[in-house]
Scaffold this motif. Structure first.
Motif, short mmCIF file in Angstrom:
data_model
loop_
_atom_site.label_atom_id
_atom_site.label_comp_id
_atom_site.label_asym_id
_atom_site.label_seq_id
_atom_site.Cartn_x
_atom_site.Cartn_y
_atom_site.Cartn_z
N LYS A 128 0.83 -1.20 0.00
CA LYS A 128 0.00 0.00 0.00
C LYS A 128 0.86 1.26 0.00
CE LYS A 128 -4.08 -1.89 -0.07
NZ LYS A 128 -3.71 -3.31 -0.15
N LEU A 129 1.97 1.23 0.71
CA LEU A 129 2.86 2.38 0.71
C LEU A 129 3.40 2.64 -0.70
CD1 LEU A 129 4.52 4.58 2.14
CD2 LEU A 129 6.20 2.82 2.73
N LEU A 130 3.83 1.60 -1.39
CA LEU A 130 4.36 1.75 -2.75
C LEU A 130 3.30 2.26 -3.71
CD1 LEU A 130 6.41 -1.58 -2.96
CD2 LEU A 130 7.36 0.73 -2.79
N LEU A 131 2.10 1.68 -3.65
CA LEU A 131 1.03 2.08 -4.56
C LEU A 131 0.55 3.51 -4.30
CD1 LEU A 131 -1.00 -1.25 -4.40
CD2 LEU A 131 0.19 -0.38 -6.42
N LEU A 132 0.36 3.84 -3.03
CA LEU A 132 -0.13 5.17 -2.69
C LEU A 132 0.92 6.24 -2.99
CD1 LEU A 132 -1.93 4.29 0.65
CD2 LEU A 132 -3.03 5.20 -1.39
N GLN A 133 2.17 5.92 -2.75
CA GLN A 133 3.22 6.88 -3.05
C GLN A 133 3.27 7.19 -4.55
OE1 GLN A 133 6.91 5.98 -1.15
NE2 GLN A 133 8.01 7.66 -2.08
N ILE A 159 -8.12 -1.94 5.41
CA ILE A 159 -8.20 -0.65 4.72
C ILE A 159 -8.20 0.49 5.74
CG2 ILE A 159 -9.64 0.83 3.27
CD1 ILE A 159 -10.59 -1.75 1.87
N ALA A 160 -8.94 0.32 6.81
CA ALA A 160 -8.98 1.35 7.86
C ALA A 160 -7.62 1.52 8.52
CB ALA A 160 -10.04 1.00 8.89
N ARG A 161 -6.89 0.40 8.69
CA ARG A 161 -5.59 0.48 9.36
C ARG A 161 -4.57 1.28 8.57
NH1 ARG A 161 -6.46 -4.96 10.90
NH2 ARG A 161 -5.26 -5.69 9.09
N ILE A 162 -4.69 1.31 7.26
CA ILE A 162 -3.70 2.08 6.49
C ILE A 162 -4.00 3.58 6.52
CG2 ILE A 162 -3.25 0.14 4.96
CD1 ILE A 162 -4.79 1.59 2.78
N GLY A 163 -5.15 3.95 7.08
CA GLY A 163 -5.47 5.36 7.22
C GLY A 163 -6.59 5.87 6.34
N ALA A 164 -7.23 4.99 5.58
CA ALA A 164 -8.36 5.41 4.74
C ALA A 164 -9.59 5.66 5.60
CB ALA A 164 -8.66 4.34 3.69
N LYS A 165 -10.40 6.60 5.18
CA LYS A 165 -11.63 6.93 5.90
C LYS A 165 -12.84 6.39 5.14
CE LYS A 165 -9.71 11.08 8.04
NZ LYS A 165 -9.83 12.55 8.22
N PRO A 195 0.25 12.93 3.46
CA PRO A 195 1.49 13.03 4.26
C PRO A 195 1.39 12.31 5.60
CG PRO A 195 1.01 15.14 3.23
CD PRO A 195 -0.19 14.27 3.00
N GLU A 196 0.27 12.44 6.27
CA GLU A 196 0.10 11.77 7.57
C GLU A 196 -0.03 10.26 7.39
OE1 GLU A 196 -2.92 11.81 11.44
OE2 GLU A 196 -3.01 13.43 9.95
N VAL A 197 -0.77 9.84 6.36
CA VAL A 197 -0.92 8.41 6.08
C VAL A 197 0.44 7.81 5.73
CG1 VAL A 197 -1.91 6.72 4.49
CG2 VAL A 197 -3.34 8.59 5.38
N LYS A 198 1.21 8.51 4.93
CA LYS A 198 2.53 8.02 4.53
C LYS A 198 3.43 7.82 5.75
CE LYS A 198 6.58 9.21 1.71
NZ LYS A 198 7.18 10.21 0.78
N LEU A 201 2.36 4.70 7.60
CA LEU A 201 2.73 3.48 6.91
C LEU A 201 4.23 3.21 7.03
CD1 LEU A 201 0.56 3.74 3.67
CD2 LEU A 201 0.29 2.07 5.51
N GLU A 202 5.03 4.25 6.94
CA GLU A 202 6.47 4.08 7.07
C GLU A 202 6.85 3.59 8.46
OE1 GLU A 202 8.21 7.29 3.82
OE2 GLU A 202 7.80 7.96 5.88
N LEU A 203 6.16 4.08 9.48
CA LEU A 203 6.41 3.62 10.85
C LEU A 203 6.01 2.16 11.02
CD1 LEU A 203 5.26 6.75 12.89
CD2 LEU A 203 7.60 5.91 12.63
N LYS A 204 4.87 1.80 10.41
CA LYS A 204 4.42 0.40 10.48
C LYS A 204 5.41 -0.52 9.77
CE LYS A 204 -0.63 0.95 10.89
NZ LYS A 204 -0.75 2.41 11.03
N ARG A 205 5.93 -0.08 8.64
CA ARG A 205 6.88 -0.89 7.91
C ARG A 205 8.17 -1.09 8.71
NH1 ARG A 205 9.17 0.62 1.96
NH2 ARG A 205 9.94 2.44 3.11
N GLN A 206 8.60 -0.05 9.39
CA GLN A 206 9.79 -0.17 10.24
C GLN A 206 9.57 -1.20 11.33
OE1 GLN A 206 10.93 3.69 11.72
NE2 GLN A 206 11.09 4.58 9.66
N LYS A 207 8.37 -1.25 11.88
CA LYS A 207 8.07 -2.21 12.94
C LYS A 207 8.21 -3.64 12.42
CE LYS A 207 3.87 -3.31 13.82
NZ LYS A 207 2.44 -3.31 14.23
N TYR A 208 7.71 -3.87 11.19
CA TYR A 208 7.79 -5.22 10.62
C TYR A 208 9.23 -5.58 10.23
CZ TYR A 208 2.71 -5.71 10.30
OH TYR A 208 1.38 -5.82 10.60
N SER A 209 9.96 -4.58 9.70
CA SER A 209 11.33 -4.87 9.25
C SER A 209 12.31 -4.91 10.40
CB SER A 209 11.78 -3.80 8.24
OG SER A 209 11.80 -2.52 8.83
#
Length: 210
Positions: A128-133, A159-165, A195-198, A201-209
């Motif tokens: 989702k980060l790649l596609l949205l970016q 969908i809600a977790r990635i920040g969509a309303k 910007p806030e959603v991005k 998502l970057e913080l979530k990706r860091q958690k997984y990596s």
């Protein structure tokens, strides 16, 4: 599937050219006919086609699934990807841009599914980060939409977790293959929210990596 990443030979799209997106965990490459076996193998992990509210291909539907996606791509209406796990070079799922509206700077992200063992991992977050970016920063979209079956609770939560309303519910939006009616839940992210959603998502990706 174990082969080098390569770009598709599909013709130039009406809104954008061939897209190859790559992150730390996955690469998104354009869907091609020879991805058939890889897609079937990924879908067999969990027999995902048995979930009636999803569009995951099975042995009996895979040819139509690929042909339809590529036909829509050629018309400039959709852009389907396969999701490649970089560490193994294998196909683990699929996703796509669809309902492309360049005149309104809008598109939808959907038809997303992953092999069972890759669900609830960092794969969806990175995809989702790649596609949205790409949508917001390259195509300059003003909004990106998501839609899912009202019965698909896991998809709605993801969908809600990635920040969509959530924008609303389209009642009796579609007729399912079994003749029942589908209510579709609509979500979106606007360019002002990106910007806030991005960042999230970057913080979530860091958690997984990490």
């Amino acid at each position: 599937m174990n082969r080098p990443f390569r770009r598709s030979n599909m013709p130039m799209e009406k809104w954008f050219e061939t897209v190859h997106l790559e992150g730390e965990l996955v690469a998104l490459i354009p869907l091609e006919e020879d991805h058939k076996e890889g897609l079937l193998k990924a879908a067999s992990d969990g027999k995902l086609w048995e979930l009636w509210f999803t569009s995951v291909p099975s042995e009996t539907t895979i040819d139509t699934y690929i042909h339809t996606a590529l036909a829509q791509k050629q018309k400039g209406l959709e852009y389907p990807f396969v999701v490649i796990e970089k560490s193994s070079g294998t196909i683990i799922g699929s996703t796509r841009f669809y309902n492309l509206q360049p005149e309104h700077k809008r598109l939808e992200i959907g038809y997303t599914w992953y092999a069972k063992k890759h669900q609830r991992t960092g794969v969806n977050t990175e995809c989702k980060l790649l596609l949205l970016q790409f949508a917001f920063e390259t195509l300059k979209c003003i909004a990106v939409q998501f839609m899912t079956d009202s019965h698909n609770e896991r998809s709605r939560a993801a969908i809600a977790r990635i920040g969509a309303k959530q924008d609303g519910i389209l009642r009796h939006h579609r007729i399912n293959t079994d003749g029942t009616y589908r209510d579709s839940v609509v979500f979106s992210i606007t360019n002002h929210e990106w910007p806030e959603v991005k960042k999230s998502l970057e913080l979530k990706r860091q958690k997984y990596s990490g």
